[in-house]
Design an enzyme around this catalytic site. Structure first.
Site, PDB file in Angstrom:
ATOM      1  N   VAL A 213       0.866  -1.184   0.000  1.00 23.03           N
ATOM      2  CA  VAL A 213       0.000   0.000   0.000  1.00 23.03           C
ATOM      3  C   VAL A 213       0.896   1.225   0.000  1.00 23.03           C
ATOM      4  O   VAL A 213       1.777   1.361   0.859  1.00 23.03           O
ATOM      5  CB  VAL A 213      -0.923   0.018   1.248  1.00 23.03           C
ATOM      6  CG1 VAL A 213      -1.671   1.339   1.339  1.00 23.03           C
ATOM      7  CG2 VAL A 213      -1.915  -1.131   1.191  1.00 23.03           C
TER       8      VAL A 213
ATOM      9  N   ALA B 225       4.568   4.096   2.848  1.00 17.87           N
ATOM     10  CA  ALA B 225       4.092   2.847   2.253  1.00 17.87           C
ATOM     11  C   ALA B 225       4.233   1.721   3.265  1.00 17.87           C
ATOM     12  O   ALA B 225       4.883   1.887   4.306  1.00 17.87           O
ATOM     13  CB  ALA B 225       4.907   2.528   1.003  1.00 17.87           C
ATOM     14  N   LYS B 226       3.623   0.619   2.997  1.00 16.13           N
ATOM     15  CA  LYS B 226       3.832  -0.581   3.815  1.00 16.13           C
ATOM     16  C   LYS B 226       3.459  -1.788   2.968  1.00 16.13           C
ATOM     17  O   LYS B 226       2.601  -1.697   2.090  1.00 16.13           O
ATOM     18  CB  LYS B 226       2.930  -0.550   5.059  1.00 16.13           C
ATOM     19  CG  LYS B 226       3.452  -1.392   6.179  1.00 16.13           C
ATOM     20  CD  LYS B 226       4.574  -0.683   6.903  1.00 16.13           C
ATOM     21  CE  LYS B 226       5.155  -1.502   8.023  1.00 16.13           C
ATOM     22  NZ  LYS B 226       6.126  -0.714   8.802  1.00 16.13           N
ATOM     23  N   GLY B 227       4.109  -2.905   3.222  1.00 21.52           N
ATOM     24  CA  GLY B 227       3.798  -4.102   2.452  1.00 21.52           C
ATOM     25  C   GLY B 227       3.920  -5.331   3.320  1.00 21.52           C
ATOM     26  O   GLY B 227       4.420  -5.268   4.444  1.00 21.52           O
TER      27      GLY B 227
ATOM     28  N   ASP C 257      10.598  -5.258   8.386  1.00 18.50           N
ATOM     29  CA  ASP C 257       9.590  -5.073   9.433  1.00 18.50           C
ATOM     30  C   ASP C 257       9.437  -6.442  10.099  1.00 18.50           C
ATOM     31  O   ASP C 257      10.354  -7.268  10.012  1.00 18.50           O
ATOM     32  CB  ASP C 257       8.270  -4.567   8.812  1.00 18.50           C
ATOM     33  CG  ASP C 257       7.326  -4.000   9.840  1.00 18.50           C
ATOM     34  OD1 ASP C 257       7.521  -2.863  10.282  1.00 18.50           O
ATOM     35  OD2 ASP C 257       6.367  -4.697  10.229  1.00 18.50           O
TER      36      ASP C 257
END
Ligand code: NAD
Length: 437
Positions: free
Chosen positions: A81, A126-128, A167
């Protein structure tokens, strides 16, 4: 609504009409939106800009088929995202966990936008992640999954576009695989496409400790604000992974007495304070805090309710909620984890007069040194550890002062002050850039 293909399909924001269903009243996305709404209202944010900033600019769901060690094919679901890229290329971690979902990615991506804005680095958010259980996968399976995910994301990732980092359950090795896969396709070694790499591949010195170091820096600033000498301060730390253990070590070095610690296997208490290097040795040998000899075992609930000056939740989301916030006996909370406090708990903590250093400020040290890593990779010139730490300290100190001033100016909590600061900067940049049509 979900648009999936094996090459990484992109769902533009205008096709995303309904918000994802929210099942938990206090889920991270809802908590993030409550704070966002509060700050937007105080700022008198233009409705169009509010709508723009509320929705992620891109949400990707991709299928990741890989051949497992047993010879069969298994298909995993991957997400990326991009909440916003107004300030610069988007930046954010990749996590591997069974409960990864789009709603969580959206909240975490937005937090990255606000975090980068607060510390003044030229990145969006962002993050995934991939929905999987890495504890049940071999190293080879994780490598194949990572490389296939990267290949699905070739049009998204890029040093000027979108830059992943580690992460939960991903690490330097995962970043090395992403960098290598990306580089194979672009036919040149592209170090700046990820951060949190091993230093031999262009990773920055001090990156591993950066988040915990940032937590220590803002905690000391907050103690000073309350006229508490760190040498007389008592702290409790929930979570003893990267963020928790480094925060504990560095606070211990500052003379803070740490009386409570925990990890997924339980919590321990010693009223005289832990010798943190000794605890680290125990964890190194035994893989957990469990059975540490010089301590009493307590529950996670009891840990959070210990009488102390500083509580550092550094484990996971939603640990301080309306169910336990009224029982807390600390004076300061420094949120090492992302989203450890629910929006409902915020009001209770405010009434109790507890000073909360919000996640988007307290744990921004990690993304700050990620930015340093990206700068060093692009220059091809690497900094010494003292230089990295000195620059980190300066940026965290400035961010703390700015957030404090914003909270005073609007007569709000540090959290809402931080959101106001972050949203205002992104909104002003958006106004100047204008809307391309
Ligand atoms: P990690 O996996 O290294 O450590 C997590 C720790 O929390 C482990 O000790 C684990 O045992 C413990 N834990 C998990 N569930 C628990 C529970 N229910 N009760 C008590 N302890 C529990 O992860 P990390 O990198 O330290 O990240 C921790 C938090 O900080 C996450 O919210 C993450 O998103 C956030 N964060 C991390 C970074 C970073 O640079 N690593 C940066 C910003 C934010």
């Amino acid at each position: 609504m979900k648009n999936t293909d094996t090459h990484g399909s992109i769902i533009p924001s205008n096709s995303y009409k309904e918000p994802a269903p929210i099942t938990d009243k206090e889920n991270p996305f809802e908590s993030m939106m409550e704070r966002f709404d509060h700050a937007a209202k105080i700022l008198g944010l233009d409705q169009g800009i509010y709508n723009y900033l509320k929705n992620p600019v891109k949400q990707i769901i991709t299928s990741i088929p890989i051949i497992m060690d047993h010879g069969g094919i298994e298909v995993f679901e991957g997400y990326r995202v991009i909440h916003n890229d107004i300030l610069g290329p988007s930046k954010g971690g990749i996590r591997y966990a069974p409960d990864v979902n789009l709603d969580e990615m959206k909240a975490l991506a937005a937090w990255m936008t606000w975090k980068c804005s607060i510390v003044g680095i030229p990145f969006g958010g962002a993050k995934g992640g991939i929905k999987c259980d890495p504890s049940k996968m071999s190293k080879g399976e994780i490598e194949r999954m990572t490389r296939r995910f990267t290949s699905n994301m070739l049009d998204v990732f890029g040093p000027d576009k979108d830059i992943p980092a580690p992460d939960m359950n991903t690490n330097e090795q995962t970043m090395a695989w992403i960098m290598d896969t990306y580089s194979m396709h672009t036919k040149r070694t592209e170090k700046a496409v990820v951060t949190g790499k091993p230093s031999i591949l262009g990773g920055s010195l001090g990156r591993r400790e950066a988040t915990g170091r940032g937590v220590m820096i803002v905690s000391v600033s907050a103690l000073n604000k309350l006229s508490i000498n760190p040498k007389n301060a008592i702290a409790v730390i929930q979570g003893f992974g990267n963020v928790g253990s480094v925060s504990a070590s560095l606070l211990h070095e500052q003379g803070v007495r740490i009386i409570g610690l925990s990890d997924i296997n339980g919590a321990i208490y010693n009223k005289n304070g832990f010798n943190i290097p000794e605890v680290l040795e125990h964890v190194e040998k035994n893989g957990s805090l469990k059975n540490y000899p010089k301590a009493d075992e307590i529950s996670n609930e009891e840990l959070l309710e210990l009488n102390c000056d500083l509580l550092v939740p550094a484990a996971k989301e939603d640990q301080i909620t309306s169910h336990n916030a009224h029982k807390l006996k600390c004076r300061i909370i420094a949120e090492g984890a992302n989203g450890p406090t629910s929006a409902n708990a915020d009001n209770i903590l405010q009434e109790k007069g507890i000073l909360v250093i919000p996640d988007i400020l307290a744990n921004a040290g990690g993304v700050t040194v990620s930015y340093f890593e990206w700068v060093q990779d692009r220059m091809g010139y690497f900094w010494t550890l003292p230089l990295v730490n000195e620059r980190l300290e300066r940026m965290m100190d400035e961010a703390f002062i700015n957030v404090y001033k914003s909270a005073e100016q609007y007569n709000v909590t540090l959290r809402i002050g931080a959101y106001i600061l972050a949203i205002d900067k992104v909104a002003k940049t958006l106004k100047i850039r204008g809307i391309y049509a």
